[in-house]
Design a protein around this motif. Structure first.
Motif, short mmCIF file in Angstrom:
data_model
loop_
_atom_site.label_atom_id
_atom_site.label_comp_id
_atom_site.label_asym_id
_atom_site.label_seq_id
_atom_site.Cartn_x
_atom_site.Cartn_y
_atom_site.Cartn_z
N THR A 173 -23.27 14.06 83.26
CA THR A 173 -22.95 12.93 82.37
C THR A 173 -23.21 11.64 83.14
O THR A 173 -23.17 11.63 84.36
CB THR A 173 -21.46 12.95 81.96
OG1 THR A 173 -20.68 13.29 83.11
CG2 THR A 173 -21.21 13.95 80.87
N ARG A 174 -23.46 10.55 82.40
CA ARG A 174 -23.71 9.28 83.08
C ARG A 174 -22.50 8.91 83.92
O ARG A 174 -22.61 8.52 85.07
CB ARG A 174 -23.99 8.20 82.05
CG ARG A 174 -24.38 6.91 82.72
CD ARG A 174 -25.19 6.04 81.82
NE ARG A 174 -24.43 5.74 80.62
CZ ARG A 174 -24.88 4.99 79.63
NH1 ARG A 174 -26.08 4.48 79.71
NH2 ARG A 174 -24.15 4.76 78.57
N ASN A 175 -21.30 9.02 83.33
CA ASN A 175 -20.05 8.85 84.08
C ASN A 175 -19.12 9.96 83.64
O ASN A 175 -19.37 10.62 82.63
CB ASN A 175 -19.44 7.48 83.81
CG ASN A 175 -20.26 6.35 84.41
OD1 ASN A 175 -20.73 5.47 83.71
ND2 ASN A 175 -20.46 6.38 85.71
N ARG A 200 -24.57 10.56 76.31
CA ARG A 200 -25.25 11.64 75.57
C ARG A 200 -24.64 11.73 74.18
O ARG A 200 -23.43 11.93 74.04
CB ARG A 200 -25.00 12.99 76.26
CG ARG A 200 -25.74 13.17 77.55
CD ARG A 200 -25.22 14.38 78.30
NE ARG A 200 -25.25 15.59 77.46
CZ ARG A 200 -25.29 16.83 77.96
NH1 ARG A 200 -25.30 17.02 79.27
NH2 ARG A 200 -25.29 17.87 77.17
N ARG A 201 -25.48 11.70 73.17
CA ARG A 201 -24.98 11.71 71.80
C ARG A 201 -24.17 12.96 71.48
O ARG A 201 -23.16 12.89 70.79
CB ARG A 201 -26.17 11.62 70.85
CG ARG A 201 -25.78 11.34 69.42
CD ARG A 201 -27.02 11.32 68.55
NE ARG A 201 -27.94 10.30 69.04
CZ ARG A 201 -29.26 10.40 68.97
NH1 ARG A 201 -29.82 11.45 68.40
NH2 ARG A 201 -30.02 9.44 69.44
N ASP A 202 -24.59 14.13 72.01
CA ASP A 202 -23.93 15.38 71.64
C ASP A 202 -22.48 15.46 72.15
O ASP A 202 -21.72 16.32 71.72
CB ASP A 202 -24.72 16.59 72.14
CG ASP A 202 -24.85 16.62 73.66
OD1 ASP A 202 -24.89 15.52 74.27
OD2 ASP A 202 -24.90 17.71 74.25
N LEU A 203 -22.09 14.58 73.06
CA LEU A 203 -20.73 14.63 73.59
C LEU A 203 -19.79 13.63 72.91
O LEU A 203 -18.59 13.68 73.12
CB LEU A 203 -20.74 14.35 75.10
CG LEU A 203 -21.46 15.38 75.96
CD1 LEU A 203 -21.31 15.01 77.43
CD2 LEU A 203 -20.90 16.78 75.73
N ILE A 225 -20.25 20.67 77.76
CA ILE A 225 -21.51 20.83 78.50
C ILE A 225 -21.68 22.28 78.93
O ILE A 225 -22.75 22.88 78.73
CB ILE A 225 -21.55 19.88 79.71
CG1 ILE A 225 -21.65 18.43 79.24
CG2 ILE A 225 -22.73 20.23 80.63
CD1 ILE A 225 -21.51 17.42 80.34
N ALA A 226 -20.64 22.86 79.51
CA ALA A 226 -20.75 24.26 79.94
C ALA A 226 -20.96 25.17 78.74
O ALA A 226 -21.71 26.14 78.80
CB ALA A 226 -19.51 24.68 80.73
#
Lengths: 351, 351, 351, 351
Positions: A250-252, A280-283, D261-262
């Protein structure tokens, strides 16, 4: 304040510390241990700092005990605060009773794109419009925002949709101008320790959205809020937006624990920015749901009518099905954690 | 620039990327792998960024290949630069031929303390005087520096000792005033990403000492230097001063590897601040010796005639035997790594 | 040990803490501050830990004051130790009087490659041979080392060149076998907290090279050494090899400050591994020079006759001109910081 | 796989790379840019790794594109997996359809305390019992667990309450014994990179709960799972438990983003441990609610009948009103994110 003496400190070293503390009108309680001596200090803590105890001979460590922030601390203001944003009569609350949804484009590009994004945001349940006119960018060659022209667009779109406007200010010299057009002033993550800017927004008479520095501890973040508060402005909303860690996925790294911790240390409202944390859009939707679960007072997200052509942070802007999923989460989950919707009419300012 | 398509990207997704790149006048080379397709882009990289490739359907990742900084990059300027500080005729070099020792009090407190510190510094071999008049502090209740009055003291002491003066500027509105009195403008770690301030010092006509943000990557640090350079000022010295990590034994972790890395990526000189990195006096001399060993172009350290009463960062200020040890290291070690002393007369500016 | 009570702790809460401490035979000194009460504890610290003070009602924080490690602490053993490696009569010292250069291939691949690397290492001034037979790899599909066969090769090459051998052990079940062939057992960064393995090498009767966990604090590293020491083995050499941070330019960030800190907290020797920290060949020599400057007791580096075909960590292995530069640094710099060469004959074990 | 050549790479350097790739039966697509050349590789990726491309002359960087893990990747196994724990006929699921609540004491201390904690856990809705018999502790002087005796207690309490048992194994030599008594083997955060242990549990025939290393990237965590899977055991549940960052307010920073993510990179179930991440009781309930919100497949928490006297991690163990709050959250929230309760009877294993 507790002073820990080194194992090899002499009786003179101890006496020297005690003497200086007492010279300032404080009291020093000496406890002699088997290996070390510790000295508890009672009195004017700020004065003790001036003594520079850490530099005295024989001193191994100094532990501060009280909170270093005062005005934003919950210690003397146990009730959690609500901050009201917008014109009188149509103010939107951010605080413990509601869950506030703030949305809009990362950067204002054109009147059309901004209006379209605002309409999308409102339809999804947002009650405040975010949008960037001044953009702090790591590269001098990247799009820096439309500036003054962007402010005009934002104000017009806010007017048209009835949504109060939140926008970032990056330079103390621009504060007056931005405060004239916007309903809430955002301090971005890179400026959290820009103390001149913090003081300037503290004097601007508009509520402040203070993002956490991406590498600031929670204590430093509250100290930054104290800078604003100290200039007389207590209408501050804290925003967790991720911290820098070793994880590259992740970016952060969104520090979700920071929400309840800041809420218990300070009376200020705390919201979450899942868009910039993850990048990230998916998060965005899962993290927004996590924010509701953890007890945040709101979320702020990027939306864009056409993320593929966005001039700034397109990969994280929501639209279509993701925005609908977020709208649903914001509608369904907060009541389960004891919160109502944050519409202008839902609760009203005291007094 | 390399675009990596997702495993489930379609031929249309690939064609869409190629089409947009070619519409901008670029070339796209498609390599179809067993699992994924990759597309190599050649042409106007900055234009490609505008395409927001990461947001296109089927795109899994985009790898940038060229350096994002230009003016400070060593790619087009392979020779390392020397920056000259001070009045014409008595300029002190910072660069690859010399090892420059900068010292002085963290904060200017009184004319006496500043003069005494400057005399100590000069006796130990320092050729530039550092001192803080404007101090960025995390607490609004801490000593914020003497401001304008501190500048006057510094200028007078610099004059009296013949040492050019380096001092920090924290607000874009103060740049002109500070530039009038100081010989070199320091940007502190908390302001490394204060882009308005970077641009202001870029226009001020004095050399700049740019500290690394305590949470900035080396690339971001060089981008900050690019902000200064882009305003026409290439007299920039980079200063590594520790980064934030999980290790609590030091205030920050000195990233000693950053010195050779920055020197190989950029032509700018790179020095080290061991005092602020460690925050502990006992580490200043070993870390300064490590800086010489690793090939730094200089060090900047805090000295104070009486650290016990210092108003700022006393625990890390050198005096007495430690300062003598540092003086000895600065005299003996640099010749072994191919450097001479940085005195005004030792080498002279070209042209 | 200092117990800090919460601002809203009651007199009963305080009394409860005092009572439990006294029940264990300890003494509790109560200092009542304006906002909070603090309690200093004197007596059997380990017993106090059993009390679980942090969980008691009204307790805000507990500060430990004494070092949690005993056998490796410098508190009760102020003189720095020297560890001797190799067969009696030809032992190589690692300690405060010398600077020890350890080199060899990251992984043992063939008898020829190992011998060639050992000869290169010896010619460059190395007095100990490193080499990996058992390799801990993040991927189960990567080369895992030659195992037992690699041990045989290492032992033969050590014999042929007269260099004592250092090699890693990754599994407690292999310790006896490795200890039979190697002169020093290395615990790698990923196993620093593998307590069963630490205890096994503590009983193996051979000196131990304990790498710092890439994410371990200095205190945790010393606690890991305490695990080894507690089984009766005090022949431990600590090795700083970089920690995990946000900076992507190096594989890990070499924490050069950890060297003097560990040397002042513990009597054990401390060396540096610049190869694995950086993961880049061009940084090995500058970082090794920094290690000498900071006062390390030695360095350990990867060398390979043909890095391009290395099965493990080729990008960081030295050869040719870089190895010559390192040899020169190791010869010239240590005498300037008060150290002699670490040859078997240079100093001799006491007694 | 993409190879980026340095700006000053020669045509020979490029040809050399191409030649070696083709010698291995791969294909190399060369794209010549204005500044640099890039080479896309297609074919046997693992073979290419053996080439050590990074060490070749003229190579600036190598980007891997495919996932380095295979068996646990979702790429070839798009459906998310469910892992079943316990005796046939009474198996408890952990997977995408349910939300599984695992609870119990951090350490097994006595039969009474363990039974009491298990009854508390079951009453709160837990369907699996956790408890530590072997404890990895940073200090050799801390309580190390009851070992074999603790296993007996756990098994008896599991039998009495009908809850399958999860317990940690810390040494490869203990795996067979632990696997005989426990229903699920836990690998703790400090052992995530203990590859010998991972392989041993991969052969033990019981489901594995694999905690993320506190300093491991998500990719490294999945590689650790691959080690287990490669020995034939795909019954692996991943557990996010916080990572090490600069923030001192929590013991570790819960990386809540790691869950989605995982889940998108691997088909394995992912649960959250809010107790060990935070190390603070007051954060356990908010973080557990965040875990549900983000889409985790379950949580694992510490409970203790009397946290004040707990021998291990008492400050974070739940009881009383907090446990009731958690029970309520686990009952009410999962259905809103599309999940049912994870009771043995609720869904049944396929086939």
């Amino acid at each position: 304040m507790v002073v820990v003496m080194a194992a090899d400190a002499t009786a003179e070293d101890v006496a020297h510390v005690v003497e200086r503390v007492e010279a300032l009108g404080g009291k020093a309680f000496v406890s002699q241990g088997v290996v070390r001596t510790i000295i508890g200090l009672v009195g004017d803590i700020d004065g003790f700092h001036g003594l520079n105890l850490r530099a005295m001979r024989g001193v191994a460590a100094v532990h501060r005990i009280s909170d270093p922030y005062k005005l934003v601390s919950r210690q003397h203001h146990p009730e959690r605060s609500t901050v009201w944003v917008g014109k009188v009569g149509a103010q939107v609350p951010i605080g413990p009773m509601t869950f506030t949804f703030i949305a809009g484009p990362c950067a204002v590009e054109t009147p059309e794109q901004t209006l379209e994004a605002a309409i999308m945001a409102k339809a999804a349940g947002a009650t405040l419009l975010r949008g960037g006119a001044y953009k702090p960018r790591t590269s001098p060659y990247a799009f820096q925002g439309l500036g003054r022209k962007g402010l005009d667009i934002l104000a017009a779109v806010g007017e048209a949709t009835g949504l109060p406007v939140v926008t970032e200010v990056v330079d103390a010299r621009d504060v007056a101008e931005v405060a004239e057009q916007a309903d809430m002033l955002q301090i971005g993550t890179r400026n959290m320790a820009n103390f001149g800017l913090l003081q300037a927004v503290g004097e601007a008479g508009k509520p402040v959205l203070l993002k956490r520095g991406m590498t600031a501890t929670i204590e430093e973040w509250l100290m930054a809020a104290e800078y604003v508060a100290q200039r007389g402005n207590l209408d501050i909303v804290l925003c967790e937006r991720g911290i820098r860690t070793f994880e590259p996925a992740t970016r952060n790294t969104l520090d979700i624990s920071a929400v309840p911790i800041a809420q218990s240390a300070s009376h200020l409202p705390v919201i979450v920015d899942p868009s910039h944390a993850a990048g990230r859009r998916d998060l965005v939707v899962p993290l927004a749901r996590a924010a509701i679960g953890v007890g945040a007072d709101g979320v702020i997200v990027d939306v864009h009518p056409d993320p593929e052509v966005a001039l700034c942070d397109g990969p994280q802007a929501l639209h279509g099905s993701e925005l609908r999923a977020l709208a649903q989460a914001v509608r369904q989950l907060p009541p389960l954690v004891g919160r109502g919707p944050a519409e202008a009419a839902s609760i009203t300012p005291a007094g």
